[in-house]
Design a protein around this motif. Structure first.
Motif, PDB file in Angstrom:
ATOM      1  N   TRP A  56       0.822  -1.215   0.000  1.00 49.12           N
ATOM      2  CA  TRP A  56       0.000   0.000   0.000  1.00 49.12           C
ATOM      3  C   TRP A  56       0.858   1.268   0.000  1.00 49.12           C
ATOM      4  O   TRP A  56       0.491   2.263  -0.618  1.00 49.12           O
ATOM      5  N   GLN A  57       2.006   1.176   0.729  1.00 40.92           N
ATOM      6  CA  GLN A  57       2.917   2.345   0.713  1.00 40.92           C
ATOM      7  C   GLN A  57       3.411   2.589  -0.712  1.00 40.92           C
ATOM      8  O   GLN A  57       3.453   3.714  -1.200  1.00 40.92           O
ATOM      9  N   PHE A  60       0.966   4.179  -3.458  1.00 38.46           N
ATOM     10  CA  PHE A  60       0.732   5.629  -3.520  1.00 38.46           C
ATOM     11  C   PHE A  60       1.999   6.432  -3.822  1.00 38.46           C
ATOM     12  O   PHE A  60       1.941   7.651  -3.910  1.00 38.46           O
ATOM     13  N   SER A  61       3.121   5.738  -3.924  1.00 37.58           N
ATOM     14  CA  SER A  61       4.362   6.497  -4.114  1.00 37.58           C
ATOM     15  C   SER A  61       5.065   6.066  -5.407  1.00 37.58           C
ATOM     16  O   SER A  61       4.677   5.088  -6.045  1.00 37.58           O
ATOM     17  N   GLY A  65       2.233   5.816  -7.966  1.00 38.87           N
ATOM     18  CA  GLY A  65       1.469   7.021  -7.632  1.00 38.87           C
ATOM     19  C   GLY A  65       1.424   7.980  -8.808  1.00 38.87           C
ATOM     20  O   GLY A  65       0.367   8.558  -9.112  1.00 38.87           O
ATOM     21  N   TRP A  69      -1.934   9.347 -10.865  1.00 35.58           N
ATOM     22  CA  TRP A  69      -2.301  10.759 -11.068  1.00 35.58           C
ATOM     23  C   TRP A  69      -2.411  11.097 -12.545  1.00 35.58           C
ATOM     24  O   TRP A  69      -3.333  11.793 -12.973  1.00 35.58           O
ATOM     25  N   SER A 238      -2.804  -2.413  -6.464  1.00 35.42           N
ATOM     26  CA  SER A 238      -3.114  -1.602  -7.657  1.00 35.42           C
ATOM     27  C   SER A 238      -4.521  -1.893  -8.157  1.00 35.42           C
ATOM     28  O   SER A 238      -5.234  -0.987  -8.596  1.00 35.42           O
ATOM     29  N   LEU A 241      -6.886  -0.078  -5.976  1.00 35.42           N
ATOM     30  CA  LEU A 241      -6.798   1.360  -6.257  1.00 35.42           C
ATOM     31  C   LEU A 241      -7.535   1.710  -7.557  1.00 35.42           C
ATOM     32  O   LEU A 241      -8.188   2.742  -7.673  1.00 35.42           O
TER      33      LEU A 241
END
Lengths: 280, 292
Positions: A56-57, A60-61, A65, A69, A238, A241
């Protein structure tokens, strides 16, 4: 909507039905959450060696990440442009009213994105848009615009024409027609169209992978890379997400209209065309 | 008004017609050697190679069979759900559950099927917990298998929420419950009334959905890519992988396959007006009973 008829199967049958549907629809979420929670899946462990939030870390990075976006920005652009363009096309379509037109608009919707992208890749290469965000945006817009046109053309009714004539007779121009006739007619469908076209872009893999040529990274691209690399926990994170925006959109639409049918799965846009299908 | 019409027509040509004509035309011309880097002048050699290679026909048959089976399973499940959930409380619950299922993208569902049903997957691990002697090789091959079980399963999992939600919506909006109630008042059992009265009416109204599902399942890509075999491959995977992924020399072959795919799609589209006419005629005929 309370049923006056006897129910088929009784209380036990209903419970079994609810349970089966629940398992069918909720199980994938449970599996994804479970897989994303840890790492070290040695045979025959059902529980991972380490229960951590590393996946999970990472989700988003870094590149994941960034891909999320960028994908979100692309979806937004495709949704807005496809909706506006589809609305304009649907106005022409309503005027011509031809059945052949309808089949033409369905054609891109029915073609496999991977095959379409394979054929359109050379066109994009000729105009030097292969491997670029603009190229991917354009091919995704072909699908989005066709969907929006089919969706909006279904709402034109004889009364719309009469109101349009009335506005023009009273001296209104194009802006007045859009303000008093077109937009009120499609207001109910606008959220559905925006959500569905945004999801089409957000979840697309076929068009992005071929036309983007690996240079355009979205979350779906990252997901397939992670599956190929064997990163089970990362791929599960993923996948979740990727699902969240779709889930929020669907629940919002359902809350707004209980009869709303919208899906993200294989049949993609069919759900959004419920009214069109029922009208037929 | 005029500017709006011109803008609409221009967008229609640029964003719908041009890509559609380009896709079909480019694939056709490329496959006969008239276009592309490997053009040799008009030739049927690529077609001959594709037809005699023993790849095209198995892929076509596999794609069609998988699509028909998946579509049929989705429709039968959707109709069963619709008929069995004919109670307002159950209907709402089922609707919410199906909405949850509908939010899952194909790629996520294919990944879940892969993780559940592969030989080292969660189901096999579950069995290994119960039977310590159980080995991954003892688990039946359900993904990347001969019978495309994994692809059908993924198609079914993504198709059922759509068919279920659509049919529930039709059931409610067309007021099919009234007809079922009438049949019950005339002496039919609860289940018989639903199956013999509700299901045929539902089928007439869902023909177009069935047609679109069939086409979409025929064109499926993500799930077959993850869950299919290398030979025979489904049409989408075959076309995409032979369009230069392994060898550029195969590129004309991929356009032969794409042309065949478009021909099948055109045949299906020519069939669409019949489906359309059947759906509208059938729907009206079914509602011909009028007031109940």
């Amino acid at each position: 909507m309370r049923s006056g008829s006897r129910s088929a199967g009784g209380v036990i049958g209903r419970c079994v039905l609810l349970l089966s549907v629940g398992v069918l629809c909720v199980l994938p979420y449970v599996v994804l959450v479970w897989l994303s929670c840890g790492s070290g899946w040695e045979w025959p462990r059902l529980v991972p060696l380490r229960l951590d939030g590393v996946a999970w870390q990472r989700a988003f990075s870094g590149s994941n990440g960034r891909a999320a976006w960028q994908g979100a920005g692309l979806s937004l652009a495709v949704a807005v442009c496809s909706t506006v363009w589809g609305l304009l096309i649907s106005r022409c379509w309503s005027e011509s009213g031809s059945g052949r037109f309808r089949v033409l608009l369905y054609l891109p919707l029915l073609t496999s994105p991977a095959i379409a992208a394979g054929c359109l890749f050379d066109l994009m290469a000729r105009i030097q848009l292969a491997g670029s965000w603009l190229g991917v945006f354009l091919v995704q817009s072909v699908y989005g615009t066709s969907f929006a046109a089919v969706l909006f053309a279904g709402v034109r009714e004889p009364s719309s024409w009469r109101r349009e004539q009335l506005v023009r007779t009273l001296g209104g121009g194009d802006v007045a027609v859009w303000r008093h006739v077109v937009l009120p007619d499609v207001r109910g469908l606008l959220p559905l169209c925006l959500f569905q076209t945004a999801l089409l872009s957000w979840l697309d893999y076929g068009l992005t992978t071929v036309v983007g040529g690996g240079r355009v990274q979205t979350l779906t691209m990252r997901l397939f890379s992670q599956i190929r690399e064997g990163g089970v926990s990362q791929a599960a994170a993923s996948s979740l997400l990727l699902t969240v925006p779709a889930l929020v959109a669907l629940l919002l639409l359902r809350w707004r209209d209980e009869g709303a049918v919208m899906t993200t799965g294989g049949p993609g846009l069919t759900g959004g065309l419920r009214r069109e299908l029922e009208r037929m | 008004m005029r500017a709006e019409r011109i803008a609409g027509m221009a967008l229609l040509v640029l964003l719908v017609l041009l890509p559609a004509v380009w896709m079909v035309g480019y694939a056709g011309f490329y496959s006969v050697g008239l276009l592309g880097l490997l053009r040799t002048g008009l030739t049927a050699s690529w077609w001959w190679q594709a037809c005699s290679g023993g790849v095209l026909l198995p892929s076509l048959l596999l794609s069609m069979t998988t699509a028909v089976i998946t579509t049929a399973l989705c429709l039968v499940t959707g109709m069963l759900l619709c008929v069995a959930a004919d109670h307002w409380r159950v209907e709402r619950g089922v609707g919410v559950m199906l909405t949850l299922g509908a939010a899952l993208p194909v790629s996520a569902v294919a990944f879940v099927v892969l993780q559940l049903c592969s030989r080292g997957g969660l189901l096999a691990r579950g069995l290994a917990v119960w039977w310590p002697d159980f080995q991954p090789g003892d688990f039946p091959v359900l993904v990347n298998d001969v019978w495309s079980v994994g692809i059908v399963l993924a198609g079914w999992l993504t198709g059922v929420p759509l068919t279920g939600l659509f049919l529930l919506s039709v059931w409610r909006s067309a007021g099919l419950r009234r007809y079922v109630e009438l049949a019950e008042r005339l002496g039919a059992g609860a289940w018989r009334a639903r199956v013999c009265v509700g299901v045929p009416m539902l089928w007439r109204r869902s023909r177009l959905l069935a047609f679109l599902l069939l086409v979409w399942n025929f064109s499926a890509w993500e799930a077959p890519l993850l869950l299919g075999r290398q030979s025979p491959r489904l049409m989408s995977v075959l076309i995409q992988q032979s369009s230069g992924q392994y060898s550029l020399q195969d590129r004309p072959l991929s356009f032969v396959y794409a042309t065949v795919y478009f021909a099948v799609l055109a045949c299906l589209l020519l069939w669409l007006p019949r489906v359309h006419a059947g759906a509208s005629g059938g729907g009206k005929a079914a509602d011909g009973g009028g007031a109940v």
